[in-house]
Design a protein around this motif. Structure first.
Motif, mmCIF file in Angstrom:
data_model
loop_
_atom_site.group_PDB
_atom_site.id
_atom_site.type_symbol
_atom_site.label_atom_id
_atom_site.label_comp_id
_atom_site.label_asym_id
_atom_site.label_seq_id
_atom_site.Cartn_x
_atom_site.Cartn_y
_atom_site.Cartn_z
ATOM 1 N N VAL A 1 0.967 -1.197 -0.007
ATOM 2 C CA VAL A 1 -0.010 -0.088 -0.060
ATOM 3 C C VAL A 1 0.882 1.187 -0.104
ATOM 4 C CG1 VAL A 1 -1.695 1.263 1.096
ATOM 5 C CG2 VAL A 1 -1.970 -1.191 1.357
ATOM 6 N N THR B 1 -7.067 0.895 4.551
ATOM 7 C CA THR B 1 -6.974 -0.267 3.597
ATOM 8 C C THR B 1 -6.081 -1.287 4.023
ATOM 9 O OG1 THR B 1 -7.281 1.479 2.008
ATOM 10 C CG2 THR B 1 -6.466 -0.545 1.199
ATOM 11 N N ARG C 1 -7.525 -3.485 6.650
ATOM 12 C CA ARG C 1 -8.610 -4.153 6.102
ATOM 13 C C ARG C 1 -8.032 -5.368 5.276
ATOM 14 N NH1 ARG C 1 -12.383 -3.351 9.240
ATOM 15 N NH2 ARG C 1 -14.286 -2.061 8.609
ATOM 16 N N VAL D 1 -1.537 -1.219 -4.008
ATOM 17 C CA VAL D 1 -2.477 -0.181 -3.767
ATOM 18 C C VAL D 1 -2.168 1.285 -3.908
ATOM 19 C CG1 VAL D 1 -4.313 0.473 -2.423
ATOM 20 C CG2 VAL D 1 -3.844 -1.885 -2.482
ATOM 21 N N ALA E 1 -2.629 4.789 -2.856
ATOM 22 C CA ALA E 1 -3.149 5.474 -1.808
ATOM 23 C C ALA E 1 -2.657 6.657 -1.754
ATOM 24 C CB ALA E 1 -3.652 4.703 -0.693
ATOM 25 N N VAL F 1 -11.597 4.802 -7.153
ATOM 26 C CA VAL F 1 -11.386 3.463 -6.418
ATOM 27 C C VAL F 1 -11.742 2.467 -7.597
ATOM 28 C CG1 VAL F 1 -11.882 2.026 -4.766
ATOM 29 C CG2 VAL F 1 -11.913 4.498 -4.192
ATOM 30 N N ALA G 1 -6.663 4.086 -5.152
ATOM 31 C CA ALA G 1 -7.793 4.745 -4.069
ATOM 32 C C ALA G 1 -7.193 6.091 -3.554
ATOM 33 C CB ALA G 1 -7.654 3.723 -2.965
ATOM 34 N N SER H 1 -13.251 6.440 4.718
ATOM 35 C CA SER H 1 -12.250 5.672 4.649
ATOM 36 C C SER H 1 -12.584 4.254 4.704
ATOM 37 C CB SER H 1 -11.175 6.054 5.792
ATOM 38 O OG SER H 1 -11.954 6.328 7.002
ATOM 39 N N SER I 1 -14.177 2.754 1.534
ATOM 40 C CA SER I 1 -13.294 3.012 0.482
ATOM 41 C C SER I 1 -12.434 1.297 0.457
ATOM 42 C CB SER I 1 -12.623 4.046 0.419
ATOM 43 O OG SER I 1 -11.350 4.034 -0.475
ATOM 44 N N ALA I 2 -11.927 1.272 2.026
ATOM 45 C CA ALA I 2 -11.101 0.229 2.142
ATOM 46 C C ALA I 2 -11.572 -0.971 1.897
ATOM 47 C CB ALA I 2 -10.644 0.159 3.352
ATOM 48 N N VAL J 1 -11.524 -1.629 -1.733
ATOM 49 C CA VAL J 1 -10.382 -1.854 -2.358
ATOM 50 C C VAL J 1 -9.970 -3.453 -2.213
ATOM 51 C CG1 VAL J 1 -7.991 -1.715 -1.887
ATOM 52 C CG2 VAL J 1 -9.296 0.279 -2.080
ATOM 53 N N CYS J 2 -10.462 -4.015 -0.844
ATOM 54 C CA CYS J 2 -10.201 -5.351 -0.516
ATOM 55 C C CYS J 2 -10.801 -6.430 -1.473
ATOM 56 C CB CYS J 2 -10.836 -5.643 0.845
ATOM 57 S SG CYS J 2 -9.755 -4.976 1.983
#
Length: 314
Positions: free
Chosen positions: A6, A16, A19, A165, A167, A275, A288, A299, A302-303, A306-307
């Motif tokens: 990340v 993120t 998670r 990722v 971010a 995203v 993201a 947050s 959104s996380a 992403v997962c």
């Protein structure tokens, strides 16, 4: 061994990372900046989808995040508070705003001139210096790493992990060649808390958006949203305007001494947050970024997305 890198150590990157770890991934977070230099640390960090369009996907993120912060407040997570909120509206409206369904019970009551009505609800607030420390501890405690390192090319990271990722917030404009990313400058003033435990908002003040957010030891007064402005020096004229509007809204602040001021650049993006996933030659890149001033508000939702993108792309 790392499953996911990340890039970005702010609120979006760290939530993120947490998670992803909860779903079994081995995660490394790369951050170019010390915590005190992050725009997330400057943020008032109160749940509210400010400067965010009523997109169904954004509403889902906001709902998930609201519920998560309510759970964290109940669990005593460091830095997470709940604040009764009084939001004054000057423009006539009969319906509740689009985001109200995400905020639990929102009550509309009458208000004296120059206001049309007042909305009352409970909003989570995160004291970001404390909360970001807690998130970093979660990552490290879960077997991950948080490494201070600047990234010049995202594709280079596929030599270290199959999933990256992005971010990176404002830096995503250069890293991705995305011309829709732009800074939205925000300036806030911090005053000693005279005993307030209720937040106040006057978003439609013709002299400038006004908010008063009491934390445990201070009160965040704001604010500004200056699209395209990227300087970081506090503006004395802006400071005076913020203080004047805040005292007019909450007279108890009149004698509160100023204890600091902050300037940060929100990572805004035309069209809203990005995203989404894309397959690169070296692996899977999930973006993201572009959450602007609603990073805390979106947050955790959104996380989660992403997962889901990481899982679908494997």
């Amino acid at each position: 061994m790392t499953d996911v890198i990340v890039v970005g150590g702010g609120i979006i990157g760290l939530t993120t990372a947490v998670r992803l770890q909860e779903r079994g991934a081995r995660v490394t977070v790369l951050t170019a900046h010390a915590p005190e230099q992050l725009v997330s640390t400057v943020a008032a960090a109160v749940w509210y989808p400010t400067h965010t369009d009523p997109d169904p996907r954004v509403l889902a993120w906001a709902t998930t995040t609201y519920q998560e912060f309510r759970r964290q407040a109940a669990d005593g997570v460091p830095g997470v508070l709940l604040r009764r909120t009084r939001m004054f509206q000057r423009q006539a409206a009969d319906e509740l705003p689009w985001w109200a369904v995400a905020a639990g019970e929102v009550q509309a009551v009458g208000a004296p001139a120059p206001y049309h009505r007042e909305l009352r609800f409970v909003a989570p607030l995160a004291e970001m210096a404390t909360y970001l420390d807690w998130l970093r501890d979660r990552v490290v405690g879960g077997g991950g790493q948080v490494v201070r390192r600047r990234v010049e090319r995202l594709d280079d990271l596929f030599a270290e992990a199959p999933v990256v990722v992005n971010a990176t917030g404002l830096a995503a404009g250069a890293l991705c060649g995305d011309p829709t990313v732009f800074p939205a400058r925000g300036q806030v003033v911090l005053v000693a808390n005279p005993g307030l435990d209720v937040s106040f908002r006057d978003e439609e003040n013709p002299d400038g958006t006004t908010y008063v957010h009491p934390r445990s030891r201070d009160v965040v007064l704001g604010g500004t949203y200056e699209s395209g402005r990227a300087d970081l020096e506090p503006d004395p004229e802006v400071r005076a305007g913020i203080l004047g509007r805040a005292v007019a809204l909450v007279p108890e602040l009149a004698a509160a001494p100023v204890v600091g001021e902050r300037v940060g650049l929100r990572p805004a993006r035309q069209g809203g947050p990005r995203v989404e996933a894309e397959r690169r030659a070296g692996g899977l890149l999930v973006h993201a970024y572009g959450h602007a001033g609603a990073g805390m508000t979106l947050s955790w939702g959104s996380a989660d997305e992403v997962c889901a993108l990481v899982h679908a792309g494997r």
